[in-house]
Design an enzyme around this catalytic site. Structure first.
Site, short mmCIF file in Angstrom:
data_model
loop_
_atom_site.label_atom_id
_atom_site.label_comp_id
_atom_site.label_asym_id
_atom_site.label_seq_id
_atom_site.Cartn_x
_atom_site.Cartn_y
_atom_site.Cartn_z
N LYS A 44 41.28 47.07 34.92
CA LYS A 44 40.52 45.99 34.28
C LYS A 44 39.68 46.51 33.11
O LYS A 44 39.57 45.85 32.08
CB LYS A 44 39.61 45.31 35.31
CG LYS A 44 40.34 44.73 36.52
CD LYS A 44 41.36 43.69 36.15
CE LYS A 44 41.84 42.93 37.38
NZ LYS A 44 42.91 41.96 37.05
N CYS A 78 44.76 33.03 42.27
CA CYS A 78 45.40 31.75 41.98
C CYS A 78 46.92 31.89 41.86
O CYS A 78 47.58 31.02 41.29
CB CYS A 78 44.81 31.12 40.73
SG CYS A 78 43.13 30.52 40.98
N SER A 122 41.97 35.02 39.10
CA SER A 122 42.13 35.83 40.31
C SER A 122 42.30 34.91 41.53
O SER A 122 41.64 33.88 41.64
CB SER A 122 40.89 36.71 40.53
OG SER A 122 40.81 37.65 39.50
N ARG A 129 34.91 43.70 42.65
CA ARG A 129 34.35 43.95 41.33
C ARG A 129 32.92 43.41 41.30
O ARG A 129 32.62 42.39 41.91
CB ARG A 129 35.18 43.24 40.25
CG ARG A 129 36.48 43.94 39.92
CD ARG A 129 37.20 43.25 38.77
NE ARG A 129 37.70 41.94 39.14
CZ ARG A 129 37.19 40.78 38.77
NH1 ARG A 129 36.14 40.75 37.96
NH2 ARG A 129 37.72 39.65 39.17
N ASP A 145 49.91 41.44 37.06
CA ASP A 145 48.47 41.27 36.79
C ASP A 145 48.08 41.38 35.32
O ASP A 145 47.18 40.68 34.88
CB ASP A 145 47.67 42.28 37.61
CG ASP A 145 46.19 41.93 37.71
OD1 ASP A 145 45.87 40.82 38.18
OD2 ASP A 145 45.35 42.75 37.30
N ARG A 156 43.03 44.92 49.98
CA ARG A 156 44.06 45.11 48.95
C ARG A 156 45.11 46.11 49.38
O ARG A 156 44.88 46.96 50.23
CB ARG A 156 43.39 45.63 47.66
CG ARG A 156 42.40 44.67 47.04
CD ARG A 156 43.03 43.89 45.92
NE ARG A 156 42.19 42.78 45.46
CZ ARG A 156 42.50 42.05 44.39
NH1 ARG A 156 43.58 42.32 43.68
NH2 ARG A 156 41.75 41.05 44.03
N HIS A 161 45.48 38.85 31.15
CA HIS A 161 45.50 38.83 32.63
C HIS A 161 46.70 37.99 33.07
O HIS A 161 46.55 36.85 33.50
CB HIS A 161 44.18 38.22 33.09
CG HIS A 161 43.89 38.37 34.55
ND1 HIS A 161 43.02 37.54 35.22
CD2 HIS A 161 44.35 39.24 35.49
CE1 HIS A 161 42.93 37.90 36.49
NE2 HIS A 161 43.74 38.93 36.68
N TYR A 188 35.21 50.94 44.54
CA TYR A 188 36.18 49.84 44.63
C TYR A 188 37.16 49.87 43.44
O TYR A 188 36.76 50.10 42.29
CB TYR A 188 35.45 48.48 44.67
CG TYR A 188 36.43 47.35 44.61
CD1 TYR A 188 37.20 47.03 45.73
CD2 TYR A 188 36.68 46.66 43.44
CE1 TYR A 188 38.16 46.04 45.67
CE2 TYR A 188 37.62 45.66 43.37
CZ TYR A 188 38.36 45.36 44.49
OH TYR A 188 39.33 44.38 44.42
#
Ligand code: GTP
Ligand code: MN
Ligand code: MN
Length: 617
Positions: free
Chosen positions: A239, A283, A281, A91, A306, A398, A259, A230
Site C-alpha cells: 500500500k 468489497c 476494501s 492498517r 489488489d 489474512r 487499487h 501488520y
C-alpha cells in the site's frame, strides 16, 4: 548486467564493519543502509538475497523464537500461522501521513504532516529502535525485474515476518541490485517494529509499539513506518509504495497506480478481454479476481487481486500490470461456496495471520466451511468452541501466498509489458440506488462515476443516502496526493488514449438489497453473467437502455439461464429513482466542494448534466 559493480555481500556483516567497497549507485545504497543502521543500531545487518534456502532458515528461526507456528505438513505443507499483538491487526489510517512539502498537495482526504516536523518527530523514535535485532535489507521489484512498467525499492526492516511476507508479495533478490547498479531509481523504505531488546531481554511473539507512524515523503520518494508489524503497515512495497508513492510517481510520469484487480476473461468463442476493477476494501476484488463463471463456455484467468498499474501505450490503449507477486487476502468469508479458487490456492506455502488453529494443526476461519469444528484455538491463542460467542478468526485475518500458486493464474501473469485493458469496473457495497451494472457514456463520465464510488455498511446504512462512506476510485486510504488533482490526472490519462481503443467504463454493484434486506443478486460465480453483458457491449453485440445515470442492460439481454431470480427482483436491481439520485447528487456537490479549485471543471459539468437528466431543470 555483467559489468555491474560488485554488489554487497549477502551474508551478515556488522553495521559498523567495513562494507565490500561497492561503487556508484550500489555505494549510495550501502551508504544509506549504513546511515539507517547508525540511527537504529541493530546487532546485525543481513542483505536478503531471496533464495529458498535463506527463506527456509528465516522461517525456521521464527518458529524457534515462537513467532510462527508451523502447521501440520500433512494438511498444509510449508505453511505457518502468525498471531499478532491484539492491538496490531489492521492498517492504522489515523497514523498514516502524507508529508508533502505543500499541505495542499496532500489534499483534504489525507493526514498531512510537514516533512521537517514529522522527521523531527520520528527520528528519535527510530534512534536505537533495532537494538538487539537483525536489520534486514530487502531489495525488491514491483512488476517483473527490468520491465517497462516496473519500479524498484529497498526496504530495511527489523521484522523477519515482514521479510518473509515481502518475499511472497514481491520479487526479491540480487537481480534488483543489478538494476540499482545500472542506475535505475529506487524508493527508500524504512520499517521498524519499534521494540528494541536490552541485552538478555527475551523477545515476544509479535513485537510492536503502541506508538505508530506510517509516513510517506512523496517529494523524496521515501516511506518510514514505525511501531506496527501488520502487513499493510509493514510490507511497505504494497500500500505504501505500490499505491501511495506510486500514485505520485504516476502523476508526474503520466500513468496510474490503482487499487484494482486484473483479470483476463475468455468468452465461449475463445476471444480474450482484459478487465480491471476498483472496489473498496472487503468489497469483492479478490473474489472477482478468482471468478469461476457459472455460465458455460466462459473462463477467467487471474492476473492480480489488489493493485494494478496502468499506463497509456504508444498504440493508444491502456496497458496494465499487477506489480505484486502474491495475494494478501482476507481469510474470513473465503470458502468452497464463495471462492473455491482461493481455497485451492492456499493448499500450502502460505503464511496465515490471526486465523484459528485446529487441534490437528491445520487452520480454520469463519466461512471456510459451513460448520465450525467442535474445538479450536482462536486467533489470540485461547480455547474456542462454537458456543464461545465470538469469532475464532479475527475479521481481518489474512493469508499471504504466491500468485503462481493460484490454479487459474494467467500463464503470462508476470509478463513485463502487461495486458491492454478493454474495460474498467468501479463498484462498492450499495444496498440501494446503484443498479447491478451501468455503462458510462464516455471516459469523462467514467471518471465522474469513479470519483463518486461509495460504500454502505450493510446493516446501518440501508436505504439512507446520508450514510454513504465515500471512497473515490476505492483509493481514499491510498492516494498519495490531492484527490482533486488525482481526478484531473485520470481525465488527462484519458486524453492520451485513442478514443476507439480506450477501455470502456462500467459501474457494478453486487450488493443491492430488497426491502426485506436480502441480496437481490446471487453474486460470486454468477457475476460472470454481468461480465458476459459487458463483453457483448464491447463487441457491439448487446443492447442497452439509456437512463439518467448511464446505460443499463434490458433485462432480457442478461443471460439468466439456469438462474432463479424473479422478474420483480430484476426490476428492482435496475431501478433508477430520480429523487434518491438527486439527493445523492447533493452529497456529491458537498464532497466536490471540499476540493475547492483543485476539482476539475469537467466533473462539476458532469454533475450538473446528471441533475439535468434527473429532471432538475
Ligand atoms: P481487500 O483485499 O481488503 O482490498 O478487499 P477485497 O476487495 O479483495 O475484498 P474481498 O474479495 O476479500 O471481499 C470479501 C467480502 O465481499 C466477503 O464478505 C465476500 O463474501 C463479499 N463478496 C464478494 N463478492 C461478492 C458477491 O458477488 N456478492 C456478495 N453478496 N458478496 C460478495
Ligand atoms: Mn486492498
Ligand atoms: Mn483482496
Amino acid at each position: 548486467a555483467s559489468s555491474a559493480p560488485a554488489r554487497p555481500a549477502r551474508s551478515a556483516r556488522t553495521a559498523h564493519g567495513a562494507p565490500p567497497a561497492p561503487t556508484g549507485a550500489l555505494a549510495d545504497l550501502a551508504a544509506w543502509v549504513d546511515e539507517i543502521a547508525a540511527l537504529t543500531r541493530p546487532d546485525r545487518v543481513h542483505w536478503v538475497d531471496g533464495s529458498a534456502a535463506e527463506n527456509d532458515e528465516l522461517l525456521r528461526q521464527m518458529v524457534d523464537e515462537g513467532k510462527l507456528i508451523k502447521l501440520n505438513p500433512e494438511w498444509r505443507p510449508g505453511s505457518y500461522l502468525a498471531r499478532s499483538h491484539p492491538s496490531d491487526v489492521a492498517r492504522t489510517e489515523a497514523r498514516t501521513f502524507i508529508a508533502s512539502r505543500d499541505e495542499a498537495d496532500a489534499g483534504p482526504t489525507n493526514n498531512w504532516a510537514d516533512p521537517d516536523d514529522i522527521r523531527a518527530t520520528i527520528t528519535p523514535l527510530f534512534a536505537g529502535s533495532m537494538r538487539g535485532r537483525t536489520m534486514y535489507v530487502v531489495p525488491f521489484s514491483m512488476g517483473a525485474v527490468g520491465g517497462p512498467l516496473s519500479h524498484i525499492g529497498v526496504q530495511v526492516t527489523d521484522s523477519a515476518y515482514a521479510v518473509a511476507s515481502i518475499g511472497i508479495m514481491t520479487r526479491v533478490g540480487a537481480a534488483v541490485l543489478d538494476e540499482i547498479a545500472a542506475g535505475k531509481p529506487w524508493v527508500k523504505t524504512v520499517h521498524s517494529v519499534g521494540a528494541p531488546l536490552e541485552p538478555g531481554e527475551a523477545d515476544v511473539a509479535w513485537p510492536c509499539n503502541d506508538e505508530k507512524y506510517i509516513v510517506h515523503f512523496p517529494d523524496t520518494l521515501e516511506v518510514w513506518s514505525f511501531g506496527s508489524g501488520y502487513g499493510g503497515n509493514a510490507i511497505l512495497a504494497k500500500k505504501c509504495f505500490a499505491l501511495r508513492i506510486a500514485s505520485v510517481i504516476g502523476r508526474d510520469e503520466g500513468w496510474l497506480a490503482e487499487h484494482m484487480l486484473l483479470i483476463r476473461v475468455i468468452d465461449p468463442k475463445g476471444r480474450a478481454y482484459h478487465v480491471a476493477a476498483a472496489f473498496p476494501s472487503a468489497c469483492g476484488k479478490t473474489n472477482l479476481a478468482m471468478l469461476r463463471p457459472t455460465i458455460p463456455g466462459w473462463r477467467v484467468e487471474t492476473l492480480g487481486d489488489d493493485i494494478a498499474w496502468l499506463r497509456p501505450g504508444e498504440d493508444g490503449r491502456l496497458w496494465a500490470i499487477n506489480p505484486e507477486a502474491g495475494f494478501f487476502g482476507v481469510a474470513p468469508g473465503t470458502g468452497e461456496s464463495t471462492n473455491v479458487t482461493a481455497v485451492e490456492t492456499l493448499w500450502g506455502n502460505t503464511i496465515f495471520t490471526n486465523v484459528a488453529l485446529r487441534p490437528d494443526g491445520d487452520v480454520w476461519w469463519e466461512g471456510l466451511t459451513d460448520q465450525p469444528p467442535a474445538e479450536l484455538t482462536d486467533w489470540e491463542g485461547n480455547p474456542w468452541t462454537p458456543a464461545s460467542g465470538r469469532p475464532a478468526a479475527h475479521p481481518n485475518s489474512r493469508f499471504t501466498v504466491r500468485a503462481a500458486q493460484c490454479p487459474q493464474i494467467a500463464p503470462d501473469w508476470d509478463a513485463a509489458e502487461g495486458v491492454p485493458l478493454d474495460a474498467i469496473l468501479f463498484g462498492g457495497r450499495r444496498a440501494t440506488n446503484v443498479p447491478l451494472v451501468v455503462e458510462a457514456t464516455d471516459w469523462t463520465h467514467g471518471v465522474f462515476i469513479g470519483s463518486n464510488i461509495s460504500s454502505e455498511r450493510t446493516a446501518a446504512a440501508e436505504g439512507t443516502v446520508g450514510e454513504l462512506r465515500r471512497d473515490p476510485f476505492a483509493m481514499l486510504p491510498f492516494c498519495g496526493y490531492n484527490m482533486g488533482d488525482y481526478f484531473a490526472h485520470w481525465l488527462k490519462v484519458g486524453q492520451k488514449l485513442r478514443f476507439d481503443r480506450a477501455p470502456r467504463v462500467f459501474q457494478v454493484n453486487w450488493f443491492r438489497k430488497g426491502a426485506d434486506g436480502r441480496f437481490l443478486w446471487p453474486g460470486f460465480g454468477d457475476n460472470a453473467r454481468v461480465i458476459d453483458w459487458i463483453v457483448r457491449r464491447l463487441n457491439g453485440e448487446a443492447g442497452a437502455i439509456d437512463t439518467p445515470i448511464g446505460r443499463v442492460p434490458r433485462t432480457d439481454e442478461l443471460d439468466l439461464t439456469g438462474l432463479d431470480v424473479p422478474q420483480r427482483d430484476l426490476d428492482e436491481l435496475f431501478a433508477v429513482d430520480p429523487q434518491s439520485w438527486l439527493r445523492e447528487a447533493d452529497l456529491t456537490e458537498e464532497f466536490y466542494d471540499t476540493f475547492g479549485d483543485r476539482l476539475p471543471a469537467a466533473l462539476r459539468a458532469e454533475l450538473e448534466a446528471l441533475r439535468y437528466r434527473l429532471g432538475r431543470r
